[in-house]
Scaffold this active site. Sequence first.
Site, PDB file in Angstrom:
ATOM      1  N   ASP A  34      -9.549  54.782  29.034  1.00  0.00           N
ATOM      2  CA  ASP A  34      -9.424  54.126  27.777  1.00  0.00           C
ATOM      3  C   ASP A  34      -8.003  53.894  27.295  1.00  0.00           C
ATOM      4  O   ASP A  34      -7.965  53.115  26.141  1.00  0.00           O
ATOM      5  CB  ASP A  34     -10.682  54.477  27.126  1.00  0.00           C
ATOM      6  N   ARG A  87      12.783  54.350  10.339  1.00  0.00           N
ATOM      7  CA  ARG A  87      12.597  53.067   9.263  1.00  0.00           C
ATOM      8  C   ARG A  87      11.989  52.856   8.025  1.00  0.00           C
ATOM      9  O   ARG A  87      12.272  52.379   7.120  1.00  0.00           O
ATOM     10  CB  ARG A  87      13.173  52.295  10.134  1.00  0.00           C
ATOM     11  N   LYS A 180      24.912  42.646   5.371  1.00  0.00           N
ATOM     12  CA  LYS A 180      23.578  41.971   6.411  1.00  0.00           C
ATOM     13  C   LYS A 180      22.028  42.091   5.517  1.00  0.00           C
ATOM     14  O   LYS A 180      22.255  42.907   4.477  1.00  0.00           O
ATOM     15  CB  LYS A 180      23.028  43.141   7.315  1.00  0.00           C
ATOM     16  N   ASP A 206      26.175  50.327  15.900  1.00  0.00           N
ATOM     17  CA  ASP A 206      25.089  50.375  14.416  1.00  0.00           C
ATOM     18  C   ASP A 206      24.312  51.697  15.731  1.00  0.00           C
ATOM     19  O   ASP A 206      24.137  51.850  16.719  1.00  0.00           O
ATOM     20  CB  ASP A 206      24.056  49.134  15.078  1.00  0.00           C
TER      21      ASP A 206
HETATM   22  C1  R5P Z   1      18.821  49.444   9.954  1.00  0.00           C
HETATM   23  O1  R5P Z   1      18.864  49.655   9.220  1.00  0.00           O
HETATM   24  C2  R5P Z   1      19.381  49.213  11.503  1.00  0.00           C
HETATM   25  O2  R5P Z   1      20.596  50.680  11.434  1.00  0.00           O
HETATM   26  C3  R5P Z   1      19.735  48.474  12.573  1.00  0.00           C
HETATM   27  O3  R5P Z   1      20.401  47.452  12.636  1.00  0.00           O
HETATM   28  C4  R5P Z   1      18.326  47.696  13.011  1.00  0.00           C
HETATM   29  O4  R5P Z   1      17.222  48.460  13.220  1.00  0.00           O
HETATM   30  C5  R5P Z   1      18.522  47.247  14.325  1.00  0.00           C
HETATM   31  O5  R5P Z   1      17.707  46.131  13.811  1.00  0.00           O
HETATM   32  P1  R5P Z   1      17.618  44.686  15.557  1.00  0.00           P
HETATM   33  O6  R5P Z   1      17.682  44.942  16.099  1.00  0.00           O
HETATM   34  O7  R5P Z   1      15.705  44.009  15.336  1.00  0.00           O
HETATM   35  O8  R5P Z   1      17.995  44.010  14.469  1.00  0.00           O
END
Ligand code: R5P
Length: 277
Positions: A34, A87, A180, A206
């Site tokens: 399940d 996040r 961004k 990042d």
């Molecule tokens: C956002 O604040 C994080 O630092 C990354 O920039 C983000 O999670 C990246 O997500 P994705 O690859 O979906 O654009």
Amino acid sequence: MDIIGGCSSQLLASRIAEKIDGRLILAEFKTFPDGEQYTRLLDAVDDEVVIVQSTPTDSDFINLLQLIDACTDAKITAVIPYMGYARQDKQFKDGEAVSARAIARSLDVSRVITVNIHEDSILSYFNTRAESLDATNLLAEHLLDMDLPNPVIISPDKGAIYLARRAAAVMDADYDYLEKKRLSGDTVAITPKKLDIKGMDVILIDDMISTGGTMAEAIATFKSEASSLHAACVHPVLTENAVLRLFHAGVKDIISTDTIEKGVSKVSVASLIASAL
Ligand code: R5P
């Protein structure tokens, strides 16, 4: 010290055990018809254990809860190299659950160690001592070893500029950031910015790459002028076609750590975690 590797962090746990000369505990993971999960420790554990388990998926989080429960009588350090739901670290709209807080509150352990958590404020949600280690230097050392002739480090948004700054310091390179705006779950808009990157080897950095939308958009900004493009991150979440998306956009490679174990996890955070332990 006993080290338990959860289902998503088996390699990293083994590497940590080797570094600290710990005893790697064998665990068994199964899934019932399940979809429910079953977790069992096959070795008895001592009074003090370290559980290493990243939680990129809900089932990884359940596995972490099960491992904690299986060690109920021990003093537990939970190493969560990548903590999912980070996040959603606050309420962006009325009525929202603060998911990171819900996760943090549910963990009954003595200590928590994580790596480059999305926001340091999340650490205060844990009912216990919690710290976030920084893997930027390890990533930067790997990038340095790549011997790129003209590296410049750029973060795709302001929130990640600290990563670009720290990596640039190790590499003795310049750094900058882009602006961004998130449009949807997998699309973002990057405001064009005049950066002198002609002939440069651009490293976009990042904390995580999830759908690849952020990186792909940033890459498009530079593609015509840069000599080469590279994507680096701490956490390679890399959902769906994120890898294809980045190579299709023009990166030469993707470099990440093993907080999530993927093909691009070229840099291990084992030494960082071992030192903290
Ligand atoms: C956002 O604040 C994080 O630092 C990354 O920039 C983000 O999670 C990246 O997500 P994705 O690859 O979906 O654009």
